[in-house]
Design an enzyme around this catalytic site. Structure first.
Site, PDB file in Angstrom:
ATOM      1  N   ARG A 234       0.853  -1.195   0.000  1.00  0.00           N
ATOM      2  CA  ARG A 234       0.000   0.000   0.000  1.00  0.00           C
ATOM      3  C   ARG A 234       0.883   1.237   0.000  1.00  0.00           C
ATOM      4  NH1 ARG A 234      -2.339  -4.930   1.079  1.00  0.00           N
ATOM      5  NH2 ARG A 234      -4.603  -4.753   0.873  1.00  0.00           N
ATOM      6  N   GLU A 263      -2.108   8.100  -6.217  1.00  0.00           N
ATOM      7  CA  GLU A 263      -1.824   7.630  -7.568  1.00  0.00           C
ATOM      8  C   GLU A 263      -2.769   8.361  -8.510  1.00  0.00           C
ATOM      9  OE1 GLU A 263      -2.105   3.364  -7.754  1.00  0.00           O
ATOM     10  OE2 GLU A 263      -0.408   3.054  -6.408  1.00  0.00           O
ATOM     11  N   HIS A 282       2.161   0.734 -10.368  1.00  0.00           N
ATOM     12  CA  HIS A 282       1.241  -0.262  -9.806  1.00  0.00           C
ATOM     13  C   HIS A 282       1.129  -1.470 -10.737  1.00  0.00           C
ATOM     14  CE1 HIS A 282      -2.179  -0.337  -6.647  1.00  0.00           C
ATOM     15  NE2 HIS A 282      -1.852  -1.578  -6.955  1.00  0.00           N
TER      16      HIS A 282
END
Length: 316
Positions: A234, A263, A282
């Protein structure tokens, strides 16, 4: 009688969507079109999301018919489970879908630092050949190094299992008491001990609020000056200014971050201009097999929706 409506807000495997569309009405609002999403939610019986759709009380208010939420992925950080439970909305997900993909990703990052490889692009003289070989001498091997795994859940165990094989020693820290049979050869240690002893640190914690800022200035100061630090869990776990400061002071250290908060990464993020920080968008679960496995949540949504429809028709 109309078929139940399932709203999908983020891309899934096309085959999974086609499978679901044979059984229910499937609606996929265009990304970023709030009006289309609102119209779809108003008549939604089920909702399937991935990473960037936040299912909270505000969204649930817009979906009065909703009976099930499916998360195509492992964690439920973006799902308010209490709010869903209060409304009688079931939550399903795919907890084992991306374990192999994330494990491969983490180890590909480690190898990219320990054994960086550059292919030959042109013919070389004997002198250049020898020079290239000399300059490619790796200063370290994984054997004899210590892997530190913060969070020994599904993915943490998978990463640690490889670490025990390749490195000989893996240590872990977890707030849970992990049974010996589930430790895959890794040794339990305290949080500070893990930071101080590990040559490679990889983060695999869950989304609980207490993990926010877990790796701050004090934690960074405990790490080795040449540590390889990886976060694929995370984004909010890492205090980014603190990590940037640590990396600036320890140029032999490397940080490899696949998750970020927020993000996309904003222009003012200090890690963007830190030479020994490598940032990725990611990608850990970004394999076709993992995407197919995560998209398998459609089956859980179908089953749950079918069951609730059947109960309601029987008056249960």
């Amino acid at each position: 009688m109309s078929r139940p409506r399932v709203v999908i807000t983020e891309p899934l495997d096309p085959a999974a969507v086609a499978w679901l569309a044979e059984r229910f009405e499937v609606v996929q609002p265009p990304a970023g079109d709030d009006a289309a999403l609102a119209d779809a939610l108003a008549l939604a019986d089920a909702l399937i999301v991935r990473t960037y759709t936040r299912v909270d009380s505000a969204l649930l208010e817009r979906a009065p018919r909703l009976r099930v939420v499916g998360r195509a992925g492992v964690g439920l950080d973006n799902i308010d489970e209490r709010a869903c439970a209060a409304r009688g909305v079931a939550v399903v997900h795919t907890p084992d879908a991306n374990t192999h993909a994330v494990t491969e990703f983490v180890w590909s990052l480690i190898f990219s630092v320990v054994r960086p490889l550059e292919p030959i692009a042109t013919a070389l003289t004997e002198r250049d050949w020898r020079s290239l070989r000399d300059s490619s001498l790796a200063p370290r091997e994984l054997a004899g190094m210590t892997l530190g795994v913060l969070g020994l859940g599904r993915i943490g165990r998978s990463v640690a299992r490889v670490g025990v094989t390749l490195m000989g020693r893996a240590i872990y820290h977890d707030i849970r008491d992990i049974p010996a049979a589930e430790r895959v050869g890794a040794e339990p240690v305290g949080f500070e001990e893990l930071l101080a002893e590990s040559d490679v640190i990889t983060i695999h914690v869950d989304g609980r609020a207490s993990n926010r800022g877990l790796i701050g200035a004090a934690a960074c100061d405990l790490m080795k000056p040449d540590v390889i630090f990886i976060n694929a869990s995370r984004g909010f776990v890492v205090d980014r200014p603190a990590l940037a400061s640590f990396l600036t002071r320890n140029c032999a250290a490397v940080a490899l971050l696949d998750v970020h908060d927020p993000e996309p990464i904003p222009a003012e993020d200090p890690l963007l201009s830190t030479a020994n920080a490598r940032l990725y968008p990611h990608l850990a679960a970004a394999t076709a097999p993992a995407k197919r496995a995560m998209s398998g949540v459609v089956e859980a949504v179908w089953f749950t929706l079918t069951e609730t429809t059947s109960r309601n028709s029987r008056g249960c």
